[in-house]
Design a protein around this motif. Structure first.
Motif, PDB file in Angstrom:
ATOM      1  N   PRO A 274      -3.718  10.009   4.279  1.00 33.59           N
ATOM      2  CA  PRO A 274      -4.015   9.348   2.912  1.00 33.59           C
ATOM      3  C   PRO A 274      -5.273   9.890   2.154  1.00 33.59           C
ATOM      4  O   PRO A 274      -6.145   9.505   2.251  1.00 33.59           O
ATOM      5  N   GLU A 275      -5.178  11.067   1.707  1.00 37.43           N
ATOM      6  CA  GLU A 275      -6.251  11.673   0.955  1.00 37.43           C
ATOM      7  C   GLU A 275      -5.820  12.092  -0.587  1.00 37.43           C
ATOM      8  O   GLU A 275      -5.124  13.034  -0.589  1.00 37.43           O
ATOM      9  N   GLY A 276      -6.380  11.549  -1.654  1.00 36.33           N
ATOM     10  CA  GLY A 276      -6.084  11.821  -3.121  1.00 36.33           C
ATOM     11  C   GLY A 276      -4.779  10.740  -3.161  1.00 36.33           C
ATOM     12  O   GLY A 276      -4.703   9.716  -2.614  1.00 36.33           O
ATOM     13  N   PRO A 277      -4.402  10.832  -4.459  1.00 35.57           N
ATOM     14  CA  PRO A 277      -3.498  10.092  -5.207  1.00 35.57           C
ATOM     15  C   PRO A 277      -2.051   9.795  -4.072  1.00 35.57           C
ATOM     16  O   PRO A 277      -1.846  10.886  -3.602  1.00 35.57           O
ATOM     17  N   ASP A 278      -1.609   8.794  -4.407  1.00 35.42           N
ATOM     18  CA  ASP A 278      -0.294   8.552  -3.663  1.00 35.42           C
ATOM     19  C   ASP A 278       0.661   9.510  -4.499  1.00 35.42           C
ATOM     20  O   ASP A 278       0.849   9.739  -5.566  1.00 35.42           O
TER      21      ASP A 278
END
Length: 322
Positions: A274-278
């Motif tokens: 989970p790095e950045g927008p979904d």
């Protein structure tokens, strides 16, 4: 009194020294051959031709006196495709899976193996040999190291020949191909598999996302039932189409041959870090995760392992300096 000249004394001492040295070397050689009878064989294995190595029965090295656990009714081979020089990454991934093994005893067998192509450097033949001696978790395929030029095909197709099966029993129910930047939660994986067919199963994160198209399973990690692995080993289609993006090509094999009809999309339980927008393939950590992908550095591994409480039994005070 008879006098002995200095040259005579020197010659006597030299002869005595040579005899003692020869005796010492001989004793060391005898001890080495008695105590370490397999070391020369191991050296010939690592430096010689690199046919796929038979997998050893133990999952990992354990206490010699440990009793054998009950035979599990679910057996999975998890092959981590990596490269010989990735020593530090293998060490980290190995520990991450070793720490999960105690919870599987008597419930499932998940053998983790690191899959390499031929060793080409002198240091690899020594350092990888040390890993083999300590852990017994290395498979060496007869191929040139690559990502999309047939290594995945060589991995799957070599297994039936290498492992065989005793008394018509399959060595594994399922085989996984994954990479060294993916972390599987072995307990969640095993519980999921208990409810699924053991024939013609193709499981992973489906691409395209939430689509009715046949598509393929993401290369972060996908699972095939043993019957599909046996089919790959004899399939002319798979052999002819081994080259290309490996995850896409496995999907091509399945689609064109009408195989893997029991398809299971693990979204959202398999996802990218989970790095950045979904996105459809990336979101926050969730408790029933099966696998997390794109753990490209130690910090991402650390944050992932912390979320899943891998080190929760170790008090913070235990990490304080003395």
């Amino acid at each position: 009194m008879e006098r002995i000249s200095f040259p005579a004394i020197s010659a006597t001492r030299a002869a005595t020294g040579a005899f003692v040295l020869l005796l010492t070397v001989s004793l060391i050689a005898v001890i080495f051959l008695v105590v370490y009878p397999n070391d020369l064989r191991l050296q010939s294995i690592v430096t010689g031709g690199c046919e796929p190595r038979p997998l050893r029965a133990p999952r990992f090295v354990g206490p010699v006196a440990s009793p054998s656990p009950p035979s599990p009714d679910l057996r999975v081979l998890l092959g981590v495709l990596t490269v010989p020089d990735a020593y530090e990454r293998r060490s980290l991934v190995r520990r991450a899976y070793l720490l999960q093994q105690p919870r599987l005893v008597g419930k499932a067998l998940v053998d983790v193996r690191f899959v390499l192509c031929n060793l080409t450097k002198e240091e690899q033949r020594v350092l990888v040999a040390m890993e083999i001696m300590l852990y017994g978790d290395i498979m060496i395929l007869n191929c040139t190291e690559n990502v999309n030029d047939g290594k995945t095909y060589n991995y799957f197709s070599s297994l039936p020949r290498t492992l065989g099966g005793a008394d018509d029993r399959r060595p594994y129910d399922y085989v996984i191909k994954t990479d060294d930047d993916t972390y599987y939660r072995l307990g969640n994986l095993a519980e999921t598999l208990r409810t699924l067919p053991r024939e013609d199963l193709y499981l992973g994160l489906h691409v395209p996302c939430h689509s009715a198209e046949e598509g393929f399973m993401s290369g972060m990690g996908y699972l095939l039932s043993w019957d599909l692995v046996e089919w790959i080993s004899t399939s002319e289609l798979a052999r002819r189409k081994m080259m290309g993006p490996e995850d896409i090509m496995v999907g091509v094999w399945m689609n064109e041959a009408d195989r893997g009809r029991n398809r299971v999309d693990t979204n959202p339980r398999m996802y990218d870090y989970p790095e950045g927008p979904d996105t459809c393939y990336r979101h926050a950590f969730i408790p029933d995760t099966i696998a997390v992908h794109k753990l490209k550095d130690d910090m991402k591994w650390a944050k992932t392992l912390r979320y899943f409480n891998v080190t929760h039994n170790l008090e913070t005070s235990d990490l304080s300096p003395y």
